[in-house]
Each structure stands twice: as structure tokens, then as C-alpha cells.
Design an enzyme around this catalytic site. Structure first.
Site, mmCIF file in Angstrom:
data_model
loop_
_atom_site.group_PDB
_atom_site.id
_atom_site.type_symbol
_atom_site.label_atom_id
_atom_site.label_comp_id
_atom_site.label_asym_id
_atom_site.label_seq_id
_atom_site.Cartn_x
_atom_site.Cartn_y
_atom_site.Cartn_z
ATOM 1 N N SER A 1 0.841 -1.191 0.000
ATOM 2 C CA SER A 1 0.000 0.000 0.000
ATOM 3 C C SER A 1 0.875 1.239 0.000
ATOM 4 O O SER A 1 1.650 1.440 -0.933
ATOM 5 C CB SER A 1 -0.943 -0.036 1.214
ATOM 6 O OG SER A 1 -1.831 1.051 1.194
ATOM 7 N N THR A 2 0.802 2.051 1.052
ATOM 8 C CA THR A 2 1.543 3.311 1.094
ATOM 9 C C THR A 2 3.038 3.078 0.890
ATOM 10 O O THR A 2 3.656 2.326 1.624
ATOM 11 C CB THR A 2 1.322 4.018 2.438
ATOM 12 O OG1 THR A 2 -0.072 4.045 2.720
ATOM 13 C CG2 THR A 2 1.879 5.432 2.399
ATOM 14 N N HIS B 1 -2.721 -1.086 -3.286
ATOM 15 C CA HIS B 1 -3.873 -0.223 -3.027
ATOM 16 C C HIS B 1 -3.773 1.031 -3.879
ATOM 17 O O HIS B 1 -2.861 1.835 -3.719
ATOM 18 C CB HIS B 1 -3.927 0.168 -1.547
ATOM 19 C CG HIS B 1 -4.218 -0.977 -0.633
ATOM 20 N ND1 HIS B 1 -3.822 -0.990 0.675
ATOM 21 C CD2 HIS B 1 -4.854 -2.153 -0.838
ATOM 22 C CE1 HIS B 1 -4.216 -2.121 1.244
ATOM 23 N NE2 HIS B 1 -4.834 -2.845 0.337
ATOM 24 N N MET C 1 0.109 1.094 5.067
ATOM 25 C CA MET C 1 -0.628 1.486 6.261
ATOM 26 C C MET C 1 -1.733 0.471 6.541
ATOM 27 O O MET C 1 -2.361 -0.030 5.626
ATOM 28 C CB MET C 1 -1.251 2.874 6.031
ATOM 29 C CG MET C 1 -1.891 3.485 7.241
ATOM 30 S SD MET C 1 -0.659 4.271 8.287
ATOM 31 C CE MET C 1 -1.739 4.957 9.557
ATOM 32 N N ASP D 1 -4.255 -4.808 6.135
ATOM 33 C CA ASP D 1 -4.709 -5.645 5.022
ATOM 34 C C ASP D 1 -3.587 -6.582 4.582
ATOM 35 O O ASP D 1 -2.461 -6.144 4.340
ATOM 36 C CB ASP D 1 -5.152 -4.767 3.848
ATOM 37 C CG ASP D 1 -5.850 -5.567 2.755
ATOM 38 O OD1 ASP D 1 -6.485 -6.582 3.079
ATOM 39 O OD2 ASP D 1 -5.766 -5.159 1.577
#
Length: 363
Positions: free
Chosen positions: A184-185, A210, A303, A306
Site C-alpha cells: 500500500s503506502t 492499493h 498502512m 490488510d
């Protein structure tokens, strides 16, 4: 304001400055430093008070947002949240912004802007809070970004898409190996570092990054140009083959399925899982069910949590599991949670992940 996140908004739209400024001012632990119309005005304000987070438009007069972003990252790396219109051209521009060092992205429409920003206030606030936690040291070392998680009133698990395997017999091993990656991030640049290090002969790879709709296609095209392997946005029923990395499309879940000795992906609609669509947990669960010991699971910078539950399912199904280490993560959230739950067999630096993937060839 001590311990409060100071935010600078840079956008040529007076509506955006007014609405975003009001949202930030109303959020606990966040305060608005300034809201200005272009980067040159921002530079003047930053001489007196440097922000903790910058909310930045891309298309502006006098200096565009990407040029300003690169200037910030070169002089004093600072977490930046990009606001961009959701068009094909905008998608390409935003991917470039991600590569330049933005930490998160909020998509905004060209019409109904005020209503959109008001309704998406929680999403914007979550993006600013996430950006404030970014590892600035990693931003200085390499630009990185991910999409902002879409918020849902209820945090669903992968059960909403695919039931748990329970005590089902693990799939038989084959010579066909699979690598499943979730991030993600900070993941866009981290993925580029990993995938560009891989030779053309590599196990088939399935990836959840993401990212909102429209952006994944441009992101995949960009990676395909710089990698020896092929990289593409996944389509329903695509075969997962050696030398190919498939990236789940923004706004849709991706699952792995097996037919005989071959693997394919299903790209489906469905509710947000862990407040994301695509969800890493959904992909990892499907890999645990259909690939088992034939798979390697990799969880990278991001972050939230997940992928943590799904990686544990993969490990229980006989898969090898790897997490990116804290030092090389922009945000050590997803890997940390996966380690905490017992789903990680091995923790390695970002620069070593390609070697873990290639080890699948000799298993």
C-alpha cells in the site's frame, strides 16, 4: 500547536482551498497552516513555517505540482498528499507524481467538486494522518506513494468475498510457482525497485497495490516499460505465467484460481475488504486455497493491516512468506501486523525481495 499535524494546502481552486481548509480545521489533531493558490506562494509561506503534510494539486499556474513536488523532495523531503482529477491523462500525471515522491493520492472529479470533498472528508483526513506517519528517511532515499484507503462504515474481512478454506486439503504441488505480493503506502516505488531487478525468467506474479480506479493501468504500463518481465493490469481470466506480473485493477478484487497445473485470475466486484478494493487479504486467501506450498507470499510497505490475516493463511497452507523490514518501509504497518500475527516466515530488506522471488524457481 504542539503534537498537532500542520497542513499546507496548495490548489488553484478557491472551492478546494475553502472546503479542504474547513475539513482540516475541524479534524482533531490537525490544523491548517495556509491554503494558497500555487507553489510559488507556498514557497514563500514555507520559508516561515514548514508544514508536516502538504495537500497538493497537480495542474496549477506558474509552477505545476509535479515540479514543486520534486523540488520539495530534493530540498527537504515532506509527506505530500496529491489531489488529482480522475481522467486518463490525470491518471498518467498522478503516476508520475507517485514516482516523484507523493505518499498518498485522493481522486477528485471535475464536476460536483464541493459535494465530493464534503462527502469524502473522512478519506481526506485519513490520508493526511497516514501521510504524517510516513518514514521521511525513506522518502529522502527513494520517492514512494500509495493510494488512500477507501473508508467503509464496517470493516469487512475476506469472508465477504471468499470463505475460509478451513480444514480443506492443501493443493498438490506442481512445477508452476506463484508469487503473491501485497502493498500500500510507499508501494509503487518499492514495487518498481523489486520488479526491475527481476530477469525475464521469473515465476508468475500477482500483485495487489492499493490504488484507485484509472491509476493501475497507467502504473502497470509504466512498469512494463522499465522491467525485463512483462507487467500488465489484470483482466478476468488472464493466465498467470512465468515472466509476467499481473496488477489487480483499482476498484476490483483479484483472486487466483487453478485449473489443472495452470493458474488464472478472476477479477470481480464486491464490497470493500479491510476498507480496500482490491484487498490483499482476498488475494492471499485465494492463493492459500489454490496454490498452497507452490506459492510465495510477500507483504510490503503499507498502512493498516490488510494482508496480515491472508499471509498467515498462506503460511498455514505451506507457502513461504516474507515481509519487508521496517528500515526499508515508508510505512511499517502491514508488515508489522503480519509479523505480529505469526504469518511471516522471514523478514528481509527491500533490496533482497527479488532474491526471495527467484528462489521460487529452485524450490
Amino acid at each position: 500547536m504542539q503534537n498537532s499535524i500542520g497542513v499546507l494546502v496548495v490548489d488553484d481552486s478557491a472551492v478546494v482551498r475553502k472546503v479542504v481548509g474547513a475539513l482540516l480545521q475541524s479534524a482533531p489533531g490537525i490544523h491548517l497552516l495556509h491554503a494558497v493558490a500555487d507553489p510559488l506562494l507556498a514557497i514563500e509561506r514555507m520559508k516561515h513555517h514548514w508544514p508536516d503534510v502538504i495537500v497538493l494539486d497537480v495542474e496549477m499556474p506558474r509552477m505545476d505540482g509535479i515540479t514543486f513536488l520534486r523540488k520539495i523532495m530534493a530540498e527537504r523531503p515532506t509527506p505530500v498528499v496529491i489531489c488529482s482529477t480522475q481522467t486518463e491523462r490525470g491518471a498518467e500525471t498522478t503516476v508520475a507524481a507517485m514516482a516523484a515522491g507523493a505518499v498518498a493520492v485522493i481522486t477528485k472529479p471535475r464536476l460536483g467538486l464541493k459535494e465530493f470533498l464534503t462527502e469524502s472528508g473522512d478519506e481526506l483526513i485519513a490520508a493526511v494522518r497516514a501521510a504524517a506517519q510516513a518514514n521521511v528517511k525513506r522518502l529522502a532515499a527513494r520517492a514512494a506513494v500509495a493510494a488512500v484507503p477507501l473508508q467503509a462504515p464496517v470493516k469487512l474481512t475476506a469472508d465477504a468475498i471468499l470463505p475460509a478454506a478451513g480444514d480443506a486439503r492443501p493443493p498438490l504441488q506442481t512445477t508452476e510457482r506463484i508469487v503473491a505480493i501485497g502493498t500500500s503506502t510507499g508501494g509503487t516505488q518499492a514495487l518498481e525497485e523489486v520488479l526491475t531487478a527481476l530477469p525475464a525468467v521469473t515465476p508468475g506474479i500477482v500483485i495487489v497495490q492499493h490504488m484507485p480506479e484509472k491509476f493501475t493501468a497507467a502504473f502497470a504500463e509504466r512498469l512494463d516499460k522499465v522491467c525485463q518481465i512483462r507487467v500488465a493490469e489484470a483482466r478476468h481470466n488472464d493466465r498467470v505465467s512465468p515472466g509476467l506480473a499481473l496488477i489487480a485493477p483499482g476498484g476490483r478484487h483479484m483472486l487466483l484460481r487453478r485449473e489443472g497445473a495452470q493458474y488464472f485470475v478472476d477479477v470481480i466486484d464486491g464490497p470493500l475488504v479491510n476498507r480496500h478494493r482490491p484487498s490483499v487479504d482476498v488475494l492471499f486467501r485465494s492463493v492459500a486455497r489454490n496454490a498452497g506450498a507452490n506459492a510465495l507470499g510477500v507483504i510490503m510497505t503499507g498502512m493498516g493491516d490488510d494482508g496480515a490475516a491472508g499471509l498467515l493463511e498462506m503460511r498455514k497452507a505451506g507457502a513461504r512468506t516474507v515481509a519487508q523490514d521496517e528500515e526499508s518501509c515508508v510505512v511499517y504497518g502491514m508488515p508489522k501486523e503480519a509479523v505480529k500475527r505469526g504469518g511471516v516466515e522471514k523478514t528481509v530488506a527491500l533490496k533482497a525481495i527479488d532474491r526471495e522471488i527467484l528462489a521460487q524457481l529452485v524450490r
